[in-house]
Design an enzyme around this catalytic site. Structure first.
Site, PDB file in Angstrom:
ATOM      1  N   LYS A  73       9.344  15.147  27.035  1.00  0.00           N
ATOM      2  CA  LYS A  73       9.828  15.489  28.378  1.00  0.00           C
ATOM      3  C   LYS A  73      10.653  14.378  29.029  1.00  0.00           C
ATOM      4  CE  LYS A  73       7.939  19.612  29.352  1.00  0.00           C
ATOM      5  NZ  LYS A  73       8.612  20.764  29.990  1.00  0.00           N
ATOM      6  N   ASP A 118       2.632  20.607  34.625  1.00  0.00           N
ATOM      7  CA  ASP A 118       1.375  20.823  33.917  1.00  0.00           C
ATOM      8  C   ASP A 118       0.947  19.552  33.198  1.00  0.00           C
ATOM      9  OD1 ASP A 118       0.492  23.502  34.357  1.00  0.00           O
ATOM     10  OD2 ASP A 118       2.198  24.217  33.203  1.00  0.00           O
TER      11      ASP A 118
END
Length: 384
Positions: A73, A118
């Site tokens: 990410k 998340d």
């Protein structure tokens, strides 16, 4: 007993997947090469996975250590932050180190980066903020495991738990935007597409690396690529790369059964929400809404979409471990999807639709390492 809520489901694109008009930009790779600790992540030949899938070659792009974090990410987050800052406060003078870039932001402080997560995206945004001397405010759903919250806090990010799902956290983060709070989301909504587009661009570094690694090994491009899907940003990047002109790889999207917003949308022919709670152990994929930015690419570019159970993801975690890949539950989901589609109850239909034979070559992206050590230990010992 298998019930409707836990039964794997599959969608096969009735049309020939489209070819994307233009290939992604190479600029993010040049940017990432300037970040602290940049290194090409491993591309691992996985014979155990290949045997389980009944193919000649299975390749795993291992993102367990990307720029010092246990997930991919940071590629999307760092590029999106840089592009948004440059749009608002640039152009920047040429820089070599992040300290030189941070110095050019001093006149605009205080600035805080805001996002919902998340787990991995929020940690990546917090790391980027720390690199640049900015604040970070990260909103998380109420089912976030403590280990992932602590990891964000270790990056000096302020964490607030939102009562509700990831999608509720996204809406809460969007409300915080102002001149001193920049929202860096990896999903889009009406009027907010610029930053998520840059997140997707940032992920393209993964696939440029893969091209170079396969070429160095004398290996051909994969026949099938599996992509995990939460809001769909990674899968959009996969489609952009592997459905670009001159490429013919099939792309398969994978998501949890209880958060199968892409698959439900494909079946409906329009964006469809999956209401929470989303209770899968594949925490990074627990999203009830597909990004509208990604949707056209997924609708036109996926050859198939499959929704898998937690048990299938756990099986994939253990199988990847046998090939030397340490992969978390979301990280192993791509492999789990191929197991479901090519070696499970859909095998005959799946292999036919994708043209998979014993001579095929497949690619999965292990998007994360261990982000919940207790869960990983439980799964690895077959106690899932």
């Amino acid at each position: 007993m298998t019930t409707e809520s836990t039964k794997p489901r599959v969608y096969f694109n009735p049309l020939r997947p489209v070819t994307v008009i233009s290939a992604p930009s190479p600029e993010p790779l040049t940017f990432h090469q300037k970040l602290p600790g940049y290194a090409v992540t491993p591309l691992i030949h996985a014979p155990r996975l290949a045997a389980a899938l009944g193919v000649r070659d299975a390749w795993v792009k291992d993102e367990a250590n990307r720029l010092g974090l246990p997930a991919y990410k940071i590629l999307g987050a760092s590029w999106a932050v840089y592009r948004e800052l440059a749009t608002l406060f640039g152009p920047f003078t040429p820089w070599t180190t992040l300290d030189e870039l941070a110095a050019q932001l001093q006149a605009h402080l205080p600035l805080t980066l805001v996002t919902a997560t998340d787990g991995n995206h929020g940690r990546a945004v917090a790391r980027t903020a720390r690199w640049l001397g900015l604040g970070a405010h990260i909103l998380v759903p109420e089912d976030m495991v403590p280990a992932r919250i602590r990891a964000i806090e270790d990056e000096e990010g302020q964490v607030d738990v939102v009562h509700g799902s990831y999608d509720d956290a996204v809406r809460a983060a969007a409300r915080l935007a102002d001149d001193q709070h920049l929202v860096i989301s990896d999903t889009a909504w009406d009027g907010y597409t610029r930053v998520p587009g840059w997140v997707v661009e940032g992920y393209g570094t993964i696939f440029q690396e893969i091209d170079g690694q396969l070429a160095a090994l004398g290996a051909r491009q994969p026949d099938v690529v599996a992509a995990q899907m939460g809001v769909g940003s990674l899968a959009m990047s996969v489609v952009q790369h592997f459905r670009a002109p001159g490429r013919r790889s099939h792309v398969v999207g994978v998501e949890p059964i209880r958060a199968a917003c892409v698959l439900n949308s494909l079946n409906a022919g329009a964006l469809t929400e999956v209401p929470g709670p989303h209770l899968s152990i594949m925490a990074g994929l627990n999203c009830g809404n597909t990004s509208p930015l990604a949707w056209p690419y997924l609708k036109g570019g996926l050859s198939a979409s499959v929704a898998i159970s937690d048990a299938r993801a756990e099986e994939a975690v253990r199988l990847l471990a046998q090939d030397g890949v340490t992969s978390g539950e979301s990280g192993a989901a791509g492999a789990g999807g191929l197991l479901e589609l090519l070696a499970g109850e859909f095998a005959s239909q799946g292999r036919g639709a994708l043209g998979v034979t014993s001579e095929s070559s497949l690619l999965v992206i292990s998007t994360e390492g261990v982000t919940d050590p207790e869960a990983y230990a439980r799964i690895l010992h077959g106690q899932g």
